[in-house]
Write a protein that holds these residues in place. Sequence first.
Motif, PDB file in Angstrom:
ATOM      1  N   GLU A 189      20.495  19.381 -19.739  1.00  0.00           N
ATOM      2  CA  GLU A 189      20.038  20.360 -20.719  1.00  0.00           C
ATOM      3  C   GLU A 189      18.861  21.171 -20.167  1.00  0.00           C
ATOM      4  O   GLU A 189      18.754  22.385 -20.395  1.00  0.00           O
ATOM      5  CB  GLU A 189      19.647  19.651 -22.017  1.00  0.00           C
ATOM      6  CG  GLU A 189      20.836  19.114 -22.793  1.00  0.00           C
ATOM      7  CD  GLU A 189      20.409  18.395 -24.065  1.00  0.00           C
ATOM      8  OE1 GLU A 189      19.188  18.144 -24.229  1.00  0.00           O
ATOM      9  OE2 GLU A 189      21.290  18.082 -24.902  1.00  0.00           O
ATOM     10  N   THR A 190      17.979  20.496 -19.430  1.00  0.00           N
ATOM     11  CA  THR A 190      16.847  21.200 -18.824  1.00  0.00           C
ATOM     12  C   THR A 190      17.328  22.222 -17.794  1.00  0.00           C
ATOM     13  O   THR A 190      16.864  23.368 -17.755  1.00  0.00           O
ATOM     14  CB  THR A 190      15.903  20.196 -18.154  1.00  0.00           C
ATOM     15  OG1 THR A 190      15.446  19.254 -19.133  1.00  0.00           O
ATOM     16  CG2 THR A 190      14.697  20.903 -17.541  1.00  0.00           C
ATOM     17  N   GLU A 245      18.814  25.214 -19.510  1.00  0.00           N
ATOM     18  CA  GLU A 245      17.829  26.108 -20.136  1.00  0.00           C
ATOM     19  C   GLU A 245      17.109  26.974 -19.108  1.00  0.00           C
ATOM     20  O   GLU A 245      16.734  28.116 -19.399  1.00  0.00           O
ATOM     21  CB  GLU A 245      16.819  25.281 -20.926  1.00  0.00           C
ATOM     22  CG  GLU A 245      17.408  24.627 -22.169  1.00  0.00           C
ATOM     23  CD  GLU A 245      16.399  23.728 -22.861  1.00  0.00           C
ATOM     24  OE1 GLU A 245      15.251  23.636 -22.354  1.00  0.00           O
ATOM     25  OE2 GLU A 245      16.749  23.129 -23.890  1.00  0.00           O
ATOM     26  N   HIS A 246      16.898  26.453 -17.896  1.00  0.00           N
ATOM     27  CA  HIS A 246      16.110  27.176 -16.897  1.00  0.00           C
ATOM     28  C   HIS A 246      16.991  27.730 -15.773  1.00  0.00           C
ATOM     29  O   HIS A 246      16.511  28.022 -14.687  1.00  0.00           O
ATOM     30  CB  HIS A 246      15.041  26.250 -16.284  1.00  0.00           C
ATOM     31  CG  HIS A 246      14.035  25.797 -17.292  1.00  0.00           C
ATOM     32  ND1 HIS A 246      14.248  24.717 -18.117  1.00  0.00           N
ATOM     33  CD2 HIS A 246      12.799  26.301 -17.617  1.00  0.00           C
ATOM     34  CE1 HIS A 246      13.203  24.536 -18.895  1.00  0.00           C
ATOM     35  NE2 HIS A 246      12.297  25.488 -18.611  1.00  0.00           N
ATOM     36  N   ASP A 294      25.130  27.650 -12.614  1.00  0.00           N
ATOM     37  CA  ASP A 294      25.067  27.662 -14.082  1.00  0.00           C
ATOM     38  C   ASP A 294      26.389  27.189 -14.688  1.00  0.00           C
ATOM     39  O   ASP A 294      26.416  26.434 -15.674  1.00  0.00           O
ATOM     40  CB  ASP A 294      24.746  29.070 -14.591  1.00  0.00           C
ATOM     41  CG  ASP A 294      23.324  29.485 -14.248  1.00  0.00           C
ATOM     42  OD1 ASP A 294      22.525  28.581 -13.911  1.00  0.00           O
ATOM     43  OD2 ASP A 294      23.021  30.690 -14.324  1.00  0.00           O
ATOM     44  N   SER A 335      26.897  23.797 -16.837  1.00  0.00           N
ATOM     45  CA  SER A 335      27.474  23.903 -18.184  1.00  0.00           C
ATOM     46  C   SER A 335      28.654  22.949 -18.353  1.00  0.00           C
ATOM     47  O   SER A 335      28.791  22.278 -19.383  1.00  0.00           O
ATOM     48  CB  SER A 335      27.913  25.342 -18.447  1.00  0.00           C
ATOM     49  OG  SER A 335      28.545  25.456 -19.701  1.00  0.00           O
TER      50      SER A 335
END
Length: 437
Positions: free
Chosen positions: A228-229, A232-233, A241, A245
């Motif tokens: 999750e971190t 987000e970044h 990415d 995901s």
Amino acid sequence: MRYYNWKTELVRFISLLAATSAVSAALELGPWPLFLVASALCVWMLRPLQRLSDWLQSGSDTEPPEAMGMWGQVFDTIYDMQRESSGEARRLQAMIDYLRASFASMSDAVVMLDREGNIEWCNDAAQELLGLRREDDTGRQLINLVRAPSFLRYYESENYTAPLEIASPVNTEIQLSISVSFFAEGNRLLFARDVTRTYRLEKMRKDFVANVSHELRTPLTVINGYLETFAEHGGENPRWDRAVSQMLSQSKRMHNLIQDLMLLSRLETVPRPSEQEEISLRSMMEMISEEIHTAAKGHRKVVVECDDSVAIKGQSGELRSAFTNLAMNAARYTEEGDTIVLRWFQDSQHLYFEVEDTGIGIEPQFLPRLTERFFRVDQSRSLDTGGTGLGLAIVKHVLLRHRGELRIHSVPGEGSRFSCVFPKSMAVSRQSNASGI
């Protein structure tokens, strides 16, 4: 053998009496000759009757006395019937001895009971598994010898559709599966099988699933947190990415699977709480309706039909989990624009919670297996919808803990209806409660 009937014997007697009357009239001897002949005929009739009585009274298998006419025919007929009856009795006794010898050689305990519940016969295994002694316990009530409360309830209920599993009254380390069936006129036949090995394997399986699920939850939570971190970044590298995901999606799916496994393990191992709460279904159904709108891809028409006059006694968390699983299944296997109906009602004998949809439906051959763990009708679709394959297994165990059952009706291409059926004894009339306050 010549057949004699009463007419032949009657003609013979009348002829003899007529001849005697004629001779007596010709010789002017009066009625005495006729009286003497009639008396002799009566004695002649009574002698074979006495011989028949003596023969039947002796009860022997000897051949019948010699006799003439109808009496000889009666003797021969009775003798033939006696031989046939003796042969049938021997055949029946041989069959009984064969069955008893078969039962005696079984490793399962076998107990024959009369209509009063008294022991008529039991094999040697009944002594090892149930503590019964054939010589001493024959004629005694079984429920006076096997005093386990669960067995007494099972025996007196006379509902033997499913076997009963209890610990052996002789050795608590032995687990028995007891089944009872009726035969003849109210008699019962009891079988007790040693299922200790199966019981231990099942317990090992449950412990393994519970322990593995618990051990996996902590590292998976850490992995999920880092993913999750990263999500987000991210943004600098589209390929990374996309990979993050996908990993995060699969991590959440595994987390849901572990949660379902832990819930299923708890339902199997933790005893049902004795205290039950009164549950009003409308608020629960409205919350489930909102969850359907949130989880479903595309709009679904959700209809709530709730009989507010009746509530149910049970565990709110468990029932909500079961009902939510049914609703989420309906959301997964319907398309945009389909209708899902959440229905709560009662009749004279049962309470019903139903989830009905206008989705794709299920083929009839798959219906008996729907509550199996990890069973999927369509593997590719189930993976796309994110299901764990444990939802209906959870529903089944929750209903068992609430004395309910799951009924499934589905027509391919038209939709499905899943009905949770509860006994009326679990109902709480809200009107009566309101009047008493």
